[in-house]
Every structure is written in C-alpha cells, then in structure tokens.
Design a protein around this motif. Structure first.
Motif, short mmCIF file in Angstrom:
data_model
loop_
_atom_site.label_atom_id
_atom_site.label_comp_id
_atom_site.label_asym_id
_atom_site.label_seq_id
_atom_site.Cartn_x
_atom_site.Cartn_y
_atom_site.Cartn_z
N LEU A 128 0.83 -1.21 0.00
CA LEU A 128 0.00 0.00 0.00
C LEU A 128 0.86 1.25 0.00
N GLN A 129 1.93 1.26 0.80
CA GLN A 129 2.84 2.40 0.78
C GLN A 129 3.51 2.53 -0.58
N GLY A 130 3.83 1.38 -1.20
CA GLY A 130 4.43 1.42 -2.53
C GLY A 130 3.52 2.07 -3.54
N LEU A 131 2.24 1.73 -3.52
CA LEU A 131 1.27 2.34 -4.44
C LEU A 131 1.16 3.84 -4.19
N ALA A 132 1.22 4.22 -2.91
CA ALA A 132 1.16 5.65 -2.58
C ALA A 132 2.37 6.38 -3.14
N CYS A 133 3.55 5.77 -3.04
CA CYS A 133 4.76 6.39 -3.61
C CYS A 133 4.63 6.57 -5.11
N LEU A 134 4.10 5.56 -5.78
CA LEU A 134 3.93 5.64 -7.23
C LEU A 134 2.92 6.71 -7.62
N GLY A 135 1.98 6.98 -6.72
CA GLY A 135 0.98 8.00 -7.01
C GLY A 135 1.51 9.41 -6.95
N SER B 240 5.17 10.16 -7.22
CA SER B 240 6.49 10.33 -7.81
C SER B 240 6.68 9.39 -8.99
N ASP B 241 7.65 9.72 -9.83
CA ASP B 241 8.03 8.86 -10.95
C ASP B 241 9.27 8.05 -10.58
N PHE B 242 9.32 6.82 -11.07
CA PHE B 242 10.45 5.94 -10.79
C PHE B 242 10.91 5.27 -12.07
N ASP B 243 12.18 4.82 -12.05
CA ASP B 243 12.74 4.09 -13.18
C ASP B 243 12.64 2.58 -12.98
N VAL B 244 12.64 2.13 -11.75
CA VAL B 244 12.59 0.70 -11.44
C VAL B 244 11.86 0.50 -10.12
N ILE B 245 11.12 -0.63 -10.02
CA ILE B 245 10.58 -1.08 -8.74
C ILE B 245 11.29 -2.37 -8.35
N LEU B 246 11.75 -2.44 -7.11
CA LEU B 246 12.34 -3.65 -6.54
C LEU B 246 11.44 -4.07 -5.40
N THR B 247 10.75 -5.21 -5.55
CA THR B 247 9.76 -5.59 -4.55
C THR B 247 9.98 -7.00 -4.03
N ASP B 248 9.78 -7.17 -2.74
CA ASP B 248 9.78 -8.50 -2.15
C ASP B 248 8.51 -9.22 -2.57
N ARG B 249 8.57 -10.55 -2.61
CA ARG B 249 7.36 -11.31 -2.96
C ARG B 249 6.52 -11.63 -1.74
N ARG B 250 7.16 -11.98 -0.65
CA ARG B 250 6.43 -12.38 0.55
C ARG B 250 6.39 -11.19 1.51
N MET B 251 5.22 -10.59 1.62
CA MET B 251 5.00 -9.47 2.53
C MET B 251 3.64 -9.64 3.18
N PRO B 252 3.47 -9.16 4.41
CA PRO B 252 2.16 -9.24 5.05
C PRO B 252 1.15 -8.32 4.35
N GLY B 253 -0.11 -8.69 4.42
CA GLY B 253 -1.13 -7.89 3.76
C GLY B 253 -1.07 -8.12 2.26
N MET B 254 -0.71 -7.11 1.51
CA MET B 254 -0.59 -7.21 0.06
C MET B 254 0.76 -7.83 -0.30
N ASP B 255 0.76 -9.04 -0.85
CA ASP B 255 2.04 -9.66 -1.22
C ASP B 255 2.55 -9.09 -2.53
N GLY B 256 3.74 -9.55 -2.94
CA GLY B 256 4.37 -9.00 -4.13
C GLY B 256 3.58 -9.22 -5.40
N ASP B 257 2.94 -10.39 -5.52
CA ASP B 257 2.15 -10.66 -6.72
C ASP B 257 0.99 -9.68 -6.85
N GLU B 258 0.27 -9.47 -5.76
CA GLU B 258 -0.86 -8.54 -5.81
C GLU B 258 -0.38 -7.11 -6.03
N PHE B 259 0.75 -6.75 -5.43
CA PHE B 259 1.31 -5.42 -5.65
C PHE B 259 1.59 -5.22 -7.15
N CYS B 260 2.20 -6.22 -7.80
CA CYS B 260 2.47 -6.13 -9.24
C CYS B 260 1.18 -5.93 -10.03
N ARG B 261 0.15 -6.70 -9.68
CA ARG B 261 -1.11 -6.55 -10.40
C ARG B 261 -1.68 -5.15 -10.24
#
Length: 357
Positions: A52-59, A61-82
């Motif tokens: 959720l914080q990652g989505l807020a950051c994307l909202g 600022s602009d970024f060149d790359v996202i580096l994300t963990d796959r296993r996270m509490p709440g929204m995991d990496g797969d759902e974050f990618c979607r």
C-alpha cells in the motif's frame, strides 16, 4: 514505523538525474542492504514498507525501477504487481521481484502478475546492481522514445493547425482507419500503425514552404513537384524509429496508385504496402465528405461514386474499395468520433506548445 525515505546516489553523467528506484519490502534489514549496494552508484532510493505504501509512492512520484519483495504481510508482491499494472502509464515500468523460492510455479505466478525479472535471496550485490541498472537504462530509453513520438505527434498537429480548413482531419482519420482495419481483421500492431498514420501521414509538410502549402489557388506544375515531396520528407522523419516501422510506409506511400501512376515511387498493385492502400481509401473518403476551400462537402453517394470511378480508372485497390463500402454499409456508427483523442501521444504537448508565450 520509522525508516529513511530516500538515499541519494551520484548522477550517472553530468546533468543527468540519478535513476530512481522504489524498494517495497517489510524488512528493515533489506532496506539497509539495498541502500549500501546502490548508494553512490547513480541511484536514488525510496522505500515503502508494504504494498500500500508502494502504491502511494507511485501515485506521487516517478520511478525508473521497482524492486519488490514477494512475501509481505497484507498485500504480497504478486498482488502489488497486479495493482501497479492497473495504473495508467505504468505498464512499462520495470518490476524486479525478490524471492527465496525457485519453484517454477512461484516464478510463473510472479510473471503472470506483472513482474519483469527475479532476484534471489540473499542478494548478490553485483547481480542486484547490474540488474537494476540495466532495467533503469531500458526504462530511460523507452521514455526517450515516448518523448520523440510525442514531439512528432505535436508537430503533425501543428501542420494540421496551419490549415484551418482541415478541422480535425487527423483525428478522424486515426479513428476511421482503425475501424476499417478492424473490419479487415488486421492484427493489433497494424491497427496501431494505422492510428499513428492518421496523425502523422502529412508530417512531411513541415518541409514544404508556406507559400506553397497555404496557397489558396491552384498550384503550378513546379509547385506540385515540391508539394509531392512531403511524402518522402515525412518518411525520413520517422523511418529511424523502430516503434514507427509499420507507420513509415503509410506516410511514404499513401499517394501511390494501383496502376502505378501515383507518387513518390510509382508502385503498382500489391507492391504498394497494404496499410498504405487501406489508409488512402479512408483518407480520400474523408477529404471528399468534408468541406474544403476548393470544394463543398460531398454526400456519401457522391463520395462513393468518385471512389468507384477512381477504382475503375485503375487508381485504387478494387478489393479494398469494395470492402470499405461493405464496412460502412453494415456499421451505422463507423464514423462516430472516439470518446477521447486518438493521438494522445501528442495532443497535450501540442496544446502546451501552441499556447506558450
């Protein structure tokens, strides 16, 4: 939870901003490791503790790359990618997913969710740095391509704006050409080329002097020779862009004729690229059915008669003329304008340029 918001790295080249990396991970130890690896290497790191914080950051600022963990509490990496891939304008943003799993099912799930590549845990610092840098460089290259296309589209709009009598000719052509292409069953890349051709087909008129381009009366033979050069000028403007590879032949050949009497290359029959033949029928029909300084707007019946006469003279592809009238006959909404501008790559830039002081 307290954690550092950003870590600045040195610029890549003089005057070039650092690559901006968004790290999405719930483990503070990983923040420290990635900071140490990327610090001083031309990167600027921003950290989000969860999806959720990652989505807020994307909202914000602009970024060149996202580096994300796959296993996270709440929204995991797969759902974050979607969620990222659903955001407007983020379809091409590189996502590198970090996982300790090597199971093919997990990797396939991550790719299906929108990840571009994987990094194993624990990090190999050299591999992490190299993967992130390559992804960021690719993103910057894509951004540059988008900027080049946008500029071309804006310039094409300016060519159209010079002639107050053409109205929204380019937007109409982009919309109608795609509709005709769909009716013919053309694949998506060719439909995209037709859309772009609608806006860019006359961009070569940038190289035609205004006293010829805007002349109210008939052109002399010498002036027509200059005017015809707009097809080759436009072709050379776009032919080096790989993304416009299918559009360039439309720009060059949309004034060729089926019998070989057209220009610039005198191509005949199926030697004329298919997309150019498809486009020219829509272009001619639109010109006939809208008012110009030298003619009134013709009725549909008059436009059909003229196009069929040109077909009988050997100027137009007979099969495509027949397919065109079959299409508009069975689709009552074929000419309805799109809900939004079809040349979105350039319309906003054109507006900003044309309104600048």
């Amino acid at each position: 939870m307290d954690f550092p918001a950003s870590v600045a790295g040195a610029p890549l080249l003089s005057g070039e901003p650092p690559f901006r990396v968004l790290l999405v991970d719930d483990e503070p130890l990983q923040w420290t490791l990635v900071q140490e690896i990327l610090s001083g290497s031309g990167f600027e790191l921003e950290i989000a503790a969860d999806g959720l914080q990652g989505l807020a950051c994307l909202g914000r600022s602009d970024f060149d790359v996202i580096l994300t963990d796959r296993r996270m509490p709440g929204m995991d990496g797969d759902e974050f990618c979607r969620q990222v891939r659903r955001q407007p304008g983020l379809a091409m943003l590189p996502i590198l997913m970090v996982t300790g799993s090597t199971a093919s099912s997990d990797l396939l799930a991550g790719l299906s969710a929108g990840a571009d590549d994987f990094l194993g845990k624990p990090y190999n610092p050299v591999e992490l740095l190299a993967r992130v840098r390559v992804a960021a460089q690719r993103k910057r290259a894509m951004d540059q391509l988008d900027n080049t296309e946008s500029t071309l589209f804006a310039l094409a709009r300016m060519v159209e704006a010079k002639d107050e009598n053409t109205g929204d000719h380019c937007s109409r052509l982009a919309h109608k050409a795609v509709g005709f292409g769909l009716a013919l069953g053309l694949p998506s890349p060719e439909l995209q080329a037709l859309r772009r051709g609608g806006v860019l087909h006359d961009i070569g008129k940038l190289g035609i002097p205004d006293h010829i381009l805007l002349k109210p009366g008939a052109l002399t033979d010498e002036e027509w020779a200059v005017m015809r050069q707009h097809t080759t000028i436009g072709y050379h403007l776009v032919s080096k862009l790989r993304s416009l590879r299918l559009t360039a032949p439309i720009i060059r050949h949309h004034h060729e004729r089926w019998d070989g009497s057209g220009y610039p290359d005198g191509l005949a029959g199926e030697a004329i690229p298919l997309l150019a033949r498809v486009f020219q029928i829509v272009d001619i029909h639109d010109a006939l059915t809208f008012e110009r300084p030298y003619k009134p707007a013709f009725s549909e019946a008059q436009a059909r008669a003229i196009l069929e006469e040109e077909r009988d003279r050997g100027w137009r592809d007979p099969a495509l003329v027949r397919a065109f009238f079959d299409w508009i006959g069975r689709d009552p909404g074929w000419a309805d304008p799109p809900a939004s501008p079809t040349d979105d790559l350039g319309v906003q830039l054109y507006a900003s340029l044309s309104s600048a002081d």
